[in-house]
Design a protein around this motif. Structure first.
Motif, PDB file in Angstrom:
ATOM      1  N   PRO A  76      16.351  23.773 -34.517  1.00  0.00           N
ATOM      2  CA  PRO A  76      14.917  23.994 -34.722  1.00  0.00           C
ATOM      3  C   PRO A  76      14.408  23.230 -35.942  1.00  0.00           C
ATOM      4  N   TYR A  93       4.367  17.808 -31.572  1.00  0.00           N
ATOM      5  CA  TYR A  93       4.701  18.772 -30.507  1.00  0.00           C
ATOM      6  C   TYR A  93       5.263  18.066 -29.280  1.00  0.00           C
ATOM      7  N   THR A  97       8.736  19.510 -31.866  1.00  0.00           N
ATOM      8  CA  THR A  97       8.767  20.329 -33.069  1.00  0.00           C
ATOM      9  C   THR A  97       8.506  21.796 -32.730  1.00  0.00           C
ATOM     10  N   ASP A  98       9.145  22.677 -33.467  1.00  0.00           N
ATOM     11  CA  ASP A  98       8.987  24.114 -33.206  1.00  0.00           C
ATOM     12  C   ASP A  98       7.753  24.679 -33.893  1.00  0.00           C
ATOM     13  N   ASP A  99       7.284  24.010 -34.932  1.00  0.00           N
ATOM     14  CA  ASP A  99       6.056  24.429 -35.600  1.00  0.00           C
ATOM     15  C   ASP A  99       5.566  23.268 -36.452  1.00  0.00           C
ATOM     16  N   THR A 117      10.349  31.261 -35.715  1.00  0.00           N
ATOM     17  CA  THR A 117      11.065  30.212 -34.975  1.00  0.00           C
ATOM     18  C   THR A 117      12.492  30.637 -34.653  1.00  0.00           C
ATOM     19  N   ARG A 120      12.716  33.163 -31.868  1.00  0.00           N
ATOM     20  CA  ARG A 120      12.610  32.571 -30.529  1.00  0.00           C
ATOM     21  C   ARG A 120      13.933  31.951 -30.108  1.00  0.00           C
ATOM     22  N   TYR A 121      14.591  31.263 -31.022  1.00  0.00           N
ATOM     23  CA  TYR A 121      15.871  30.639 -30.695  1.00  0.00           C
ATOM     24  C   TYR A 121      16.937  31.678 -30.402  1.00  0.00           C
ATOM     25  N   ASN A 163      17.166  21.051 -22.015  1.00  0.00           N
ATOM     26  CA  ASN A 163      15.969  21.238 -22.845  1.00  0.00           C
ATOM     27  C   ASN A 163      14.689  20.858 -22.117  1.00  0.00           C
TER      28      ASN A 163
END
Length: 224
Positions: A76, A93, A97-99, A117, A120-121, A163
């Protein structure tokens, strides 16, 4: 303890983030030079839980570093940057990217973004698809309980599919997003796919995992 790889060339902000993360029980390795961070990550990718990445770095653009880190490990990554325009956000994004956190911000907000983050992972630490089991954290793949021994390139391609489940991946994307040479021919990509199919017991004529998309590439389909 969760370990953060922080890549930030503003030393004042770097120290502030480092100290704040430690207060919340995060271990932090901080770098201002992207090449030094990349070298350490290449040697010990599994030591780190998450990456905080600035975009405006010396010697290497943050987006280029982002892609290099992701090639090594699907970790992440939170982008922390003064580039707050919509174009950079969209590109970030699109890369995965996660954020995307625009400066300036309070360090507490960064901690909250990190926690969200990682939550979520952690929810998706394994994946089961027919006879395949994928350990997301270790990137290990099992067929009917037996671990599959992929080559480095095969694993990169397989994880790229995982992914991007149910999305078409072109041969060009496979070359760009793995460590294949830029001049790799389509037939070489197809050979790697054929090897992966063999190892996961997939039949190209009646596929249950990897479907060929004529003239474009492939799709790893997952019906949940």
């Amino acid at each position: 303890m969760k370990k953060v790889l922080l890549i930030e060339d503003d030393l004042v902000l770097q120290n502030l983030i480092n100290e704040y993360l430690q207060e919340y029980n995060y271990s932090c390795s901080a770098f201002s030079n992207p090449m030094d961070a990349l070298e350490l990550f290449q040697k010990n990718p599994d030591d780190f839980t998450i990456v905080i990445l600035d975009l405006g770095l010396p010697n290497m653009d943050g987006f280029d570093l982002f892609k290099k880190l992701k090639k090594i490990k699907n970790i992440p990554i939170i982008i922390s940057t003064a580039r707050d325009d919509i174009g950079n956000k969209i590109y970030g994004y699109e890369l995965g990217t996660d954020d995307y956190l625009s400066k300036p911000y309070e360090p507490r907000e960064l901690v909250l973004r990190i926690e969200a983050t990682l939550k979520r992972y952690n929810k998706a630490d394994s994946l089961k698809i027919h006879d395949l089991s994928i350990d997301i954290n270790s990137s290990r793949v099992f067929l009917s309980g037996l671990e599959i021994e992929f080559t480095k390139i095969e694993k990169e391609i397989f994880l790229l599919f995982i992914n991007n489940l149910n999305n078409i991946i072109s041969r060009e994307d496979i070359v760009k997003k793995t460590s294949l040479n830029e001049d790799t021919k389509n037939r070489t990509v197809d050979m790697h796919i054929s090897n992966i199919r063999y190892k996961i017991d997939d039949n190209s004529k009646e596929p249950k995992y990897i479907k060929s998309i004529w003239g474009i590439g492939y799709k790893f389909f997952y019906d949940n």
